[in-house]
Scaffold this active site. Structure first.
Site, PDB file in Angstrom:
ATOM      1  N   ARG A 141       0.833  -1.206   0.000  1.00 18.15           N
ATOM      2  CA  ARG A 141       0.000   0.000   0.000  1.00 18.15           C
ATOM      3  C   ARG A 141       0.865   1.253   0.000  1.00 18.15           C
ATOM      4  NH1 ARG A 141      -4.152   0.481   4.437  1.00 18.15           N
ATOM      5  NH2 ARG A 141      -4.951   2.132   3.083  1.00 18.15           N
ATOM      6  N   CYS A 160      -0.576   6.466   8.982  1.00 20.31           N
ATOM      7  CA  CYS A 160      -0.918   5.162   8.412  1.00 20.31           C
ATOM      8  C   CYS A 160      -2.072   5.378   7.456  1.00 20.31           C
ATOM      9  CB  CYS A 160      -1.251   4.175   9.527  1.00 20.31           C
ATOM     10  SG  CYS A 160      -2.538   4.757  10.657  1.00 20.31           S
TER      11      CYS A 160
END
Length: 282
Positions: free
Chosen positions: A182, A241
């Protein structure tokens, strides 16, 4: 009696259960893809005396579409919820989950945000508790309202604009706790855009853990995290995050080894990527 402020072992927690001053235990189990499953797991079996904190309901605020998937809750709303569960001023809080500590770490950071220092995450979570032969219970405990109050924050956080402004200067080291794929813009299924904040480095939160689910020994964590910081003090680093959850796992790991003062970007990639003109790298 000693106060636990980062991690607590199953043996230490068992000793607290036998003490006069009982700890406040909170179950934080959750699944981002099945949001009701955490509470169901809690009802099936939880640590004795534990109350349940739901990531979306208790540990996050209202979403606007431009403030991330898990924005910070209102301070007094969270403090009131904790009082309803019986939390007292200065009472030892122990948090756990079944997902490596990521949701418990979010609650840990939030308690510190409310000014509560006596808060720790159960190392290894509910799995470690059961592996030690400890029992679970399925009934919801009763509680009498506590006297907990939010006070001055023990942690600091930054906004999207703060991070955007710093891209021109590079004062902060941005650390992304998402998985490597990601981070590199691959397999993005949760947020609007794929990639990462320009200049950020990657520290997947699971890098803090051993294969058995316990945190790595402090000496190993210290070496890895000091290498990550590249000679900067922790106070010049920002943890982010996907939505301000797993970043707290890195913040906890830093605190475990005495690297205090790193900042949280709560909106994280989910807020950053909600702007179509957001700078990004892959």
């Amino acid at each position: 009696m000693s106060t636990h402020t980062t991690l607590i072992t199953t043996e230490q927690l068992h000793s607290l259960y036998l003490s006069v001053q009982k700890p406040a235990i909170f179950d934080c189990q959750f699944d981002l893809t099945a949001v009701a499953s955490g509470h169901s797991a809690y009802m099936d079996g939880h640590l004795p005396g534990a109350h349940y904190l739901h990531l979306d309901v208790d540990l996050s605020g209202s979403k606007t579409g431009r403030n991330g998937r898990h924005p910070l809750p209102e301070r007094e709303v969270l403090a009131k919820r904790l009082r309803q569960f019986g939390l007292q001023k200065h009472q030892q809080v122990v948090l756990y989950d079944a997902q490596g500590g990521i949701f418990a770490a979010r609650a840990w950071w939030l308690l510190r945000w409310l000014g509560h220092s006596a808060v720790a995450v159960l190392d290894g979570g509910i799995q470690a508790w059961q592996a030690a032969g400890r029992t679970l219970e399925s009934h919801v405990p009763s509680s009498t309202a506590g006297d907990f109050q939010a006070t001055g924050s023990l942690v600091e956080w930054v906004s999207r604009q703060d991070v955007l402004d710093d891209l021109k200067h590079g004062k902060w080291l941005i650390v992304d706790a998402r998985s490597e794929d990601r981070f590199h813009g691959q397999n993005e299924t949760l947020d609007a855009l794929a990639g990462h904040i320009p200049g950020a480095v990657n520290r997947f939160y699971r890098s803090n853990l051993q294969e058995n689910g316990l945190f790595k020994p402090a000496a190993i964590l210290s070496a890895e995290l000091n290498q990550l910081l590249q000679g900067r003090p922790a106070t010049l680093s920002v943890q982010q995050c996907g939505s301000g959850v797993t970043a707290c796992h890195n913040l906890l790991a830093l605190e475990v080894v005495g690297l205090s003062g790193s900042l949280l970007y709560p909106g994280s990639w989910s807020e950053w990527s909600s702007y179509s003109d957001a700078p990004l790298a892959t």
